[in-house]
Write a protein that holds these residues in place. Structure first.
Motif, PDB file in Angstrom:
ATOM      1  N   ALA A 173      89.129  24.357  20.174  1.00  0.00           N
ATOM      2  CA  ALA A 173      88.546  23.716  18.995  1.00  0.00           C
ATOM      3  C   ALA A 173      89.507  22.606  18.599  1.00  0.00           C
ATOM      4  CB  ALA A 173      88.377  24.727  17.869  1.00  0.00           C
ATOM      5  N   VAL A 174      89.140  21.371  18.940  1.00  0.00           N
ATOM      6  CA  VAL A 174      90.002  20.219  18.626  1.00  0.00           C
ATOM      7  C   VAL A 174      89.603  19.699  17.258  1.00  0.00           C
ATOM      8  CG1 VAL A 174      90.682  17.895  19.341  1.00  0.00           C
ATOM      9  CG2 VAL A 174      90.348  19.689  21.063  1.00  0.00           C
ATOM     10  N   VAL A 175      90.499  19.861  16.284  1.00  0.00           N
ATOM     11  CA  VAL A 175      90.165  19.534  14.888  1.00  0.00           C
ATOM     12  C   VAL A 175      90.837  18.261  14.409  1.00  0.00           C
ATOM     13  CG1 VAL A 175      89.728  21.944  14.305  1.00  0.00           C
ATOM     14  CG2 VAL A 175      92.025  20.987  13.934  1.00  0.00           C
ATOM     15  N   LYS A 176      91.706  17.701  15.243  1.00  0.00           N
ATOM     16  CA  LYS A 176      92.284  16.407  14.854  1.00  0.00           C
ATOM     17  C   LYS A 176      92.730  15.657  16.082  1.00  0.00           C
ATOM     18  CE  LYS A 176      96.710  18.537  13.481  1.00  0.00           C
ATOM     19  NZ  LYS A 176      97.547  18.820  12.300  1.00  0.00           N
ATOM     20  N   SER A 177      92.801  14.336  15.926  1.00  0.00           N
ATOM     21  CA  SER A 177      93.240  13.470  16.996  1.00  0.00           C
ATOM     22  C   SER A 177      94.601  12.910  16.587  1.00  0.00           C
ATOM     23  CB  SER A 177      92.202  12.365  17.182  1.00  0.00           C
ATOM     24  OG  SER A 177      92.688  11.388  18.035  1.00  0.00           O
ATOM     25  N   SER A 178      95.651  13.305  17.300  1.00  0.00           N
ATOM     26  CA  SER A 178      96.990  12.869  16.915  1.00  0.00           C
ATOM     27  C   SER A 178      97.175  11.393  17.204  1.00  0.00           C
ATOM     28  CB  SER A 178      98.041  13.685  17.671  1.00  0.00           C
ATOM     29  OG  SER A 178      98.040  15.015  17.214  1.00  0.00           O
ATOM     30  N   VAL A 179      97.786  10.697  16.248  1.00  0.00           N
ATOM     31  CA  VAL A 179      98.129   9.286  16.410  1.00  0.00           C
ATOM     32  C   VAL A 179      99.597   9.184  16.817  1.00  0.00           C
ATOM     33  CG1 VAL A 179      98.362   7.086  15.178  1.00  0.00           C
ATOM     34  CG2 VAL A 179      96.383   8.568  14.745  1.00  0.00           C
ATOM     35  N   SER A 180     100.430  10.017  16.206  1.00  0.00           N
ATOM     36  CA  SER A 180     101.858  10.098  16.519  1.00  0.00           C
ATOM     37  C   SER A 180     102.335  11.474  16.078  1.00  0.00           C
ATOM     38  CB  SER A 180     102.632   9.000  15.774  1.00  0.00           C
ATOM     39  OG  SER A 180     102.661   9.311  14.390  1.00  0.00           O
ATOM     40  N   ARG A 181     103.656  11.680  16.088  1.00  0.00           N
ATOM     41  CA  ARG A 181     104.182  12.985  15.642  1.00  0.00           C
ATOM     42  C   ARG A 181     103.892  13.230  14.162  1.00  0.00           C
ATOM     43  NH1 ARG A 181     109.696  15.102  16.009  1.00  0.00           N
ATOM     44  NH2 ARG A 181     108.905  17.174  16.463  1.00  0.00           N
ATOM     45  N   PHE A 182     103.691  12.125  13.408  1.00  0.00           N
ATOM     46  CA  PHE A 182     103.540  12.282  11.960  1.00  0.00           C
ATOM     47  C   PHE A 182     102.273  11.615  11.430  1.00  0.00           C
ATOM     48  CE2 PHE A 182     108.123  12.579  12.871  1.00  0.00           C
ATOM     49  CZ  PHE A 182     108.328  13.891  12.464  1.00  0.00           C
ATOM     50  N   ALA A 183     101.277  11.489  12.300  1.00  0.00           N
ATOM     51  CA  ALA A 183     100.004  10.922  11.854  1.00  0.00           C
ATOM     52  C   ALA A 183      98.883  11.491  12.712  1.00  0.00           C
ATOM     53  CB  ALA A 183     100.031   9.397  11.968  1.00  0.00           C
ATOM     54  N   ALA A 184      97.736  11.733  12.080  1.00  0.00           N
ATOM     55  CA  ALA A 184      96.580  12.241  12.814  1.00  0.00           C
ATOM     56  C   ALA A 184      95.305  11.830  12.112  1.00  0.00           C
ATOM     57  CB  ALA A 184      96.636  13.766  12.913  1.00  0.00           C
ATOM     58  N   ASP A 185      94.264  11.728  12.904  1.00  0.00           N
ATOM     59  CA  ASP A 185      92.923  11.467  12.389  1.00  0.00           C
ATOM     60  C   ASP A 185      92.199  12.817  12.433  1.00  0.00           C
ATOM     61  OD1 ASP A 185      90.239  10.893  12.130  1.00  0.00           O
ATOM     62  OD2 ASP A 185      90.275   9.173  13.484  1.00  0.00           O
TER      63      ASP A 185
END
Ligand SMILES: [Zn+2]
Length: 274
Positions: A173-185
Motif C-alpha cells: 500500500a503506497v501512501v506517499k511519493s517521496s521527494v527527498s528524505r524530508f519531503a513527500a507527496d
C-alpha cells in the motif's frame, strides 16, 4: 486466521519530519493519530477478508505510540521498551500472516522519506545475502524462522520495492511519493487508509498463494557503519567479524538467532553513535 502487525511510524501518509514522530514535540500528538488510523485500516481490511485475531507490536521509538482502546479488531497491543525480538516481538508460528505498517526506506536508498535502517546515527547500509535490505528484509528473518508469510507492507514506493526481494507475493500500500528524505507527496489520510484497507484485504484473500520469506540459509547480514569505531565495537559480539574498515558481517543458519545478533549490534553501537 491470526495477523501479526509490526507498526513503525515514518511511513505514514503526511509524515516527513523526525519531530512529527517523537514526543514531546506538540505535532507528534497529531501524527500519532494518523498512524493509529493507518494501523486500523490494515486491521479492518484483514477483517473484511476473514481475519479474526490481531497482535499489534508497536515498533517505533518508545514503542508506545498507539491508544489501546482505539485499536480496531479488538487487537492485542504489545508495547513498550526492551523487547528481545524488538520489531518482531510476539510473532510465533500460530500466526497466519505478518503486516508491516508505516515502514520506510533503508538508509542507503535514494529519495525515501526519513530513510534509516534501525539507527540513522550508526548504520549506513545493511545487506542480506548481498541484497540491500531495509527493516522489512531484516525483520523478515524472524517471519522466516516461524514460517509465516509477510503479506502486506505500507509506506512509500521504496519501502515496497525493498521488501519485494525477500517477501514473495507481498501486497504493497503506497501512501506517499517521496521527494527527498524530508519531503513527500502524500495521499489524503482518508485516501491512504482506503488504499491500505484494500491492500490488507487482498493480502488475506490471497494468503493461500503466499509463502514465507525467501532468504537462503545460512544467511549473511553485512552491516556498514558511519565510522570505523562503530564497526570495531560490533565485533565485540560473538559471531560478528570485520568485513572491511567500515563494515562487519554475521552468518547463521538460524534466522531468528541472526536477527537477535543484529539487534545486539544495534543496541551496543547505540552507545557511541553520534
Ligand atoms: Zn520508526
Amino acid at each position: 486466521m491470526k495477523v501479526f502487525v509490526s507498526s513503525d511510524m515514518e511511513g505514514t501518509a503526511g509524515v516527513v519530519a523526525w519531530e512529527q514522530c517523537r514526543a514531546p514535540d506538540p505535532e507528534y500528538q497529531y501524527y500519532r493519530g494518523l498512524l493509529q488510523e493507518e494501523v486500523n485500516a490494515a486491521i479492518e481490511g484483514a477483517e473484511a477478508a476473514g481475519a479474526t485475531g490481531f497482535l499489534v507490536n508497536d515498533s517505533h521509538s518508545t514503542m508506545a505510540n498507539l491508544r489501546p482502546d482505539a485499536l480496531a479488531g479488538r487487537a492485542r497491543y504489545l508495547s513498550g521498551r526492551h523487547k528481545p525480538l524488538y520489531m518482531m516481538q510476539g510473532l510465533d508460528a500460530s500466526f497466519d500472516a505478518v503486516f508491516f505498517v508505516s515502514y520506510h526506506g533503508s538508509m542507503s536508498s535514494e529519495g525515501a522519506t526519513l530513510s534509516h535502517t534501525y539507527n540513522p546515527a550508526a548504520i549506513s547500509e545493511v545487506r542480506l545475502n548481498g541484497v540491500v535490505a531495509g527493516e522489512s528484509g531484516i525483520n523478515a528473518l524472524v517471519a522466516l524462522g516461524h514460517g509465516v508469510p509477510v503479506a502486506l507492507i505500507t509506506g512509500d514506493a521504496t519501502t515496497l520495492a525493498e521488501a519485494q526481494p525477500f517477501c514473495p507475493g507481498i501486497q504493497g500500500a503506497v501512501v506517499k511519493s517521496s521527494v527527498s528524505r524530508f519531503a513527500a507527496d502524500s495521499l489524503h489520510p482518508l485516501e491512504a487508509r482506503e488504499v491500505i484497507r484494500q491492500a490488507a484485504r487482498t493480502a488475506i484473500e490471497r494468503l493461500e498463494e503466499a509463502e514465507p520469506p525467501r532468504i537462503a540459509l545460512p544467511a549473511t547480514l553485512t552491516v556498514r557503519f558511519r565510522n570505523a569505531d562503530l564497526a570495531e565495537m560490533a565485533t565485540w559480539i560473538e559471531g560478528v567479524v570485520r568485513n572491511d574498515r567500515l563494515a562487519v558481517r554475521m552468518t547463521d543458519d538460524d534466522p531468528v538467532r541472526l536477527y537477535r545478533r543484529f539487534v545486539t549490534v544495534v543496541m551496543l553501537t547505540r552507545g557511541i553513535a553520534e
